[in-house]
Structure formats: C-alpha cells, structure tokens
Design an enzyme around this catalytic site. Structure first.
Site, short mmCIF file in Angstrom:
data_model
loop_
_atom_site.label_atom_id
_atom_site.label_comp_id
_atom_site.label_asym_id
_atom_site.label_seq_id
_atom_site.Cartn_x
_atom_site.Cartn_y
_atom_site.Cartn_z
N HIS A 188 -7.41 -4.12 17.75
CA HIS A 188 -7.39 -2.72 17.30
C HIS A 188 -8.78 -2.39 16.77
O HIS A 188 -9.04 -2.42 15.56
CB HIS A 188 -6.33 -2.51 16.22
CG HIS A 188 -6.44 -1.14 15.59
ND1 HIS A 188 -6.18 0.02 16.28
CD2 HIS A 188 -6.80 -0.75 14.35
CE1 HIS A 188 -6.39 1.05 15.49
NE2 HIS A 188 -6.77 0.62 14.31
N GLY B 130 0.83 -1.21 0.00
CA GLY B 130 0.00 0.00 0.00
C GLY B 130 0.86 1.24 0.00
O GLY B 130 0.48 2.30 0.52
N ASP C 249 -3.06 3.24 19.21
CA ASP C 249 -4.00 3.33 20.33
C ASP C 249 -3.24 3.67 21.61
O ASP C 249 -3.69 4.48 22.42
CB ASP C 249 -4.74 2.01 20.49
CG ASP C 249 -5.34 1.56 19.17
OD1 ASP C 249 -6.33 2.16 18.74
OD2 ASP C 249 -4.79 0.63 18.55
N1 LIG Z 1 -3.80 -0.22 12.76
C1 LIG Z 1 -3.99 1.10 12.79
O1 LIG Z 1 -3.81 1.73 13.84
C2 LIG Z 1 -4.43 1.87 11.56
C3 LIG Z 1 -4.49 3.26 11.60
C4 LIG Z 1 -4.87 3.97 10.46
C5 LIG Z 1 -5.21 3.26 9.31
N2 LIG Z 1 -5.16 1.92 9.30
C6 LIG Z 1 -5.48 1.15 8.08
O2 LIG Z 1 -4.37 1.21 7.18
C7 LIG Z 1 -4.82 0.91 5.86
C8 LIG Z 1 -4.25 1.89 4.86
O3 LIG Z 1 -4.72 3.19 5.09
P1 LIG Z 1 -4.40 4.40 4.10
O4 LIG Z 1 -5.01 5.60 4.71
O5 LIG Z 1 -2.97 4.41 3.74
O6 LIG Z 1 -5.28 3.96 2.84
P2 LIG Z 1 -5.13 4.41 1.33
O7 LIG Z 1 -6.38 4.00 0.64
O8 LIG Z 1 -4.64 5.81 1.22
O9 LIG Z 1 -3.94 3.48 0.82
C9 LIG Z 1 -4.08 2.11 0.71
C10 LIG Z 1 -3.16 1.68 -0.41
O10 LIG Z 1 -3.19 0.26 -0.47
C11 LIG Z 1 -3.21 -0.11 -1.80
N3 LIG Z 1 -3.67 -1.48 -1.95
C12 LIG Z 1 -4.94 -1.94 -2.02
N4 LIG Z 1 -4.93 -3.27 -2.22
C13 LIG Z 1 -3.64 -3.65 -2.25
C14 LIG Z 1 -2.99 -4.89 -2.45
N5 LIG Z 1 -3.68 -6.03 -2.66
N6 LIG Z 1 -1.64 -4.92 -2.43
C15 LIG Z 1 -0.93 -3.79 -2.25
N7 LIG Z 1 -1.49 -2.59 -2.09
C16 LIG Z 1 -2.83 -2.52 -2.08
C17 LIG Z 1 -4.09 0.93 -2.47
O11 LIG Z 1 -3.91 0.96 -3.89
C18 LIG Z 1 -3.61 2.19 -1.79
O12 LIG Z 1 -2.49 2.77 -2.46
C19 LIG Z 1 -6.34 0.89 5.97
O13 LIG Z 1 -6.77 -0.45 6.12
C20 LIG Z 1 -6.61 1.64 7.26
O14 LIG Z 1 -7.86 1.28 7.82
C21 LIG Z 1 -4.76 1.20 10.40
O1 LIG Z 2 -10.48 3.32 12.76
C1 LIG Z 2 -10.07 3.21 11.62
O2 LIG Z 2 -10.66 2.58 10.74
C2 LIG Z 2 -8.78 3.86 11.24
C3 LIG Z 2 -7.66 3.42 12.06
O3 LIG Z 2 -7.70 2.08 12.41
C4 LIG Z 2 -7.47 4.28 13.26
O4 LIG Z 2 -7.45 3.76 14.38
O5 LIG Z 2 -7.29 5.50 13.10
#
Ligand SMILES: NC(=O)c1ccc[n+]([C@@H]2O[C@H](COP(=O)([O-])OP(=O)(O)OC[C@H]3O[C@@H](n4cnc5c(N)ncnc54)[C@H](O)[C@@H]3O)[C@@H](O)[C@H]2O)c1
Ligand SMILES: O=C(O)C[C@H](O)C(=O)O
Length: 326
Positions: free
Chosen positions: A187, A11, A159
């Site tokens: 999470h 990603g 978190d």
């Molecule tokens: N764990 C946490 O605390 C936390 C916090 C924030 C966001 N997130 C998660 O992180 C993820 C990414 O968020 P973001 O804001 O960067 O999203 P985003 O949509 O800006 O970027 C996601 C990227 O992943 C790519 N992608 C999709 N399918 C793919 C695949 N099969 N292989 C490789 N790349 C692929 C997309 O093309 C895109 O470029 C989301 O699932 C979001 O919910 C988690």
């Molecule tokens: O809650 C979400 O889907 C986004 C991310 O996991 C976050 O904690 O900010």
C-alpha cells in the site's frame, strides 16, 4: 440471535475511527444479525475525546451494539477480541513518504502484536490500516508467535476501490460492472494496479482502454491518490479508508462474491514467487471466514517488473525494522 463478537479498534478517537465505528455498530461490517461489542483503544491524552465518541455511539441506540469499552491499555482492548482493526498510527503529512513513518509507528505495532498474542481470541482476524500498513502488519504478526500468521492482513482495498472507479469512469460503465480489480504488493506508490486480469462488463479491461492510458495515467493516478487527497484536504483520506476497511472485513468474514476476487495484503506463502512471510497484496477470495490466494494467473513481463519493484520495497521496509522482528 447470534452471540456478540468483540471488535477491537485502535486509534478510535481519530479521523478514520470516527467514520468507521458507527458503521461497524450499524451492522455494515459483519451483518445485520451480528451483535458487536466495541473495544476502543487510543492513547491517554485522547481518552476524553474517545469518551465523546462513545457518547455519540450511545446516542445512536444501535440495536446490534451491546457494549463499548474505552481504554488506553492494549491488554484490555484486545482481550478476547475476535476482530481487530489497527488504525492508530501517526498519519503522513504533506511531503512525507511512508518510509518516514516506519520507525515512529513500528514500536506501536510490536506492543499491540504482543498484546494480541497474550489476550485475543486464537481466531482473531486482524486488519492493519495504519501506515505503513503492510510492514506494520508484519511487525504485529511477528510479535504474535502463538497466533496463525494468516490472521494478519493489511489494507489495499482502498486502492482497489480507487482503481475500480477510475476504470468505470474511463470506460463509461458503473463500478458494479468492474470485477477482479486487483492491487498487488505494498500500500504505497509502488503498488501495482493490474488491469490484465480485471473485467469490465464481462470483457477484459485491457480490451477497453489504451496501453498508454493504462501506463501513464491510470497506474500513477491510483498509486498517487493518497497523496492527492492529502494535498487537497490537508489531511489523509478518512471516510474512504474507513469504507474500505468495512469492505475488507465484511468479505473476509462473510465471503467474496462468486466469480470475483479482492485485494488483500496477506502473509505470502511464496505464491507468484513473492518472498515467503512478507505481507503482500494478492488477488484473494474468501469463504467460511478464510482467505485464499487466487493461483495460476499469467504474469507478463510488464507485470513481473512491477511485482518485483513492490516486493523489493517491502523487503527493504522489513529490513529497516528488523530489530523489532523477533
Ligand atoms: N491503508 C490505507 O489505505 C490508509 C488510508 C488512509 C489512512 N491510513 C492510515 O491510517 C492511520 C490513521 O489515520 P487517521 O486519519 O485516522 O489519523 P488520526 O491522526 O486522525 O488518528 C490516529 C489516532 O491514532 C491514535 N494513536 C496514536 N498512537 C496510538 C497508539 N499507540 N495506540 C492507539 N492509538 C494511537 C491517535 O491518538 C489518534 O486518535 C494513519 O497511519 C494513516 O496514514 C491508511
Ligand atoms: O497515502 C497516505 O499516506 C494516506 C493513505 O494511505 C491513503 O492511501 O489515502
């Protein structure tokens, strides 16, 4: 000079990727003496955007950045990878719950688990950020039977960082005064931010706040912070998520501070009665590139009910994707 290590990021053309890659390349994650090769994965339609990110990485002339590989093939991205940050997934939009994402994202993580099993370093350290992070990590781990399950972790550090700031602000202290701020479980909104074992300026956190604030303000604020960011920004947290990913990997690779513990969702060995094999966030310490779960903490009745609620949710998520678990 150390040998370079290979860091795969999925990603990589997305929001979090844009806040993450430059910090990995600068040395913030693995240290100012550790050269890195970035192996960046995204989907085919994102390749042009990814090339743009690579151009910007080139334009930083980072001394530690030895090479940048851009690909839409997981087999290339994970080849000999020492570290993997699995960010690529569909993010949650306004009003969506994480469970809505389970099916859509599960397929991605089974493919990537298989590719790591085939091609990555046997010592690869994997951090799953893409949601639902714990269950995506479980899917990747189960699809990589030749790798040690301890190599797979998911992120609850964001978190933890959120909780540390809430607590510091409430108690009029600095975040550096807060230690052992642990998030247990998933999470998600069932996560349990535990103040019973947290310290503020050397004293127990619960001696410095009221029970009512803890239960009715602090816990829901931390649990709902991701949703609050989505509502305010119209997009999920990105820079703070990238920052937490750096914190998680740095501590795992280089060690946690003496006397402190951090929140990491790791493979449960049954500690604290949590079902073995779930990817569950525990208090962890890290040393010599390895993590261990802090043992022997007292769990009171209130905490026990919270642990059970988040464990139940994780077991339900696991059962919902059982067809993808070999
Ligand atoms: N764990 C946490 O605390 C936390 C916090 C924030 C966001 N997130 C998660 O992180 C993820 C990414 O968020 P973001 O804001 O960067 O999203 P985003 O949509 O800006 O970027 C996601 C990227 O992943 C790519 N992608 C999709 N399918 C793919 C695949 N099969 N292989 C490789 N790349 C692929 C997309 O093309 C895109 O470029 C989301 O699932 C979001 O919910 C988690
Ligand atoms: O809650 C979400 O889907 C986004 C991310 O996991 C976050 O904690 O900010």
């Amino acid at each position: 000079m150390k040998q370079p290590v290979r860091v795969a990021v999925t990603g990589a053309a997305g929001q979090i990727g844009y806040a993450l890659l430059f910090r990995i390349a600068s040395g913030a994650m693995l240290g100012n003496d550790q050269p890195v090769i970035l192996q960046l994965l995204d989907i085919t339609p994102a390749m042009e955007a990814l090339q743009g990110v690579k151009m910007e990485l080139d334009d930083c002339a980072f001394p530690l950045l030895q090479d940048v590989v851009c690909t839409d093939d997981p087999n290339v991205a994970f080849k000999d990878a020492d570290y993997a940050l699995l960010v690529g997934a569909r993010p949650r939009g306004p009003g969506m719950e994480r469970k809505d994402l389970l099916e859509a994202n599960a397929a991605i993580f089974s493919v990537q688990g298989k590719a790591m099993n085939e091609h990555a370093s046997r010592d690869i350290k994997v951090l799953v950020v893409g949601n639902p992070a714990n269950t995506n990590a479980l899917i990747a781990q189960r699809n990589a039977p030749d790798l040690n399950p301890r190599n797979f972790t998911a992120m609850t550090r964001l978190d933890q960082n959120r909780a540390m700031t809430q607590l510091a602000q409430k108690t009029g202290t600095a975040v550096t005064d807060v230690t052992n701020m642990i998030i247990w479980g998933n999470h998600s909104s069932t996560q349990f931010p535990d103040l019973y074992h947290a310290n503020v300026a050397g004293g127990n956190a619960m001696d410095k706040v009221e029970q009512d604030w803890y239960e009715n303000d602090f816990i829901p604020t931390v649990q709902q912070r991701g949703a609050a960011i989505i509502k305010a920004r119209g997009a999920s947290s990105a820079a703070s998520a990238a920052n937490a990913a750096i914190d998680h990997m740095r501590d795992w690779a280089l060690g946690t501070a003496d006397g402190d513990s951090v929140s990491m969702a790791v493979y449960s060995d049954g500690s604290y009665g949590i079902q073995e094999g779930l990817i569950f966030s525990f208090p962890c310490t890290c040393k010599d590139g390895d993590w261990s779960i802090v043992q022997g903490q007292d769990i009171n009745e209130f905490s026990q009910a919270k642990l059970e609620a988040t464990e139940t949710e994780l077991a339900e998520e696991r059962d919902a994707v059982s067809h993808l678990l070999p």
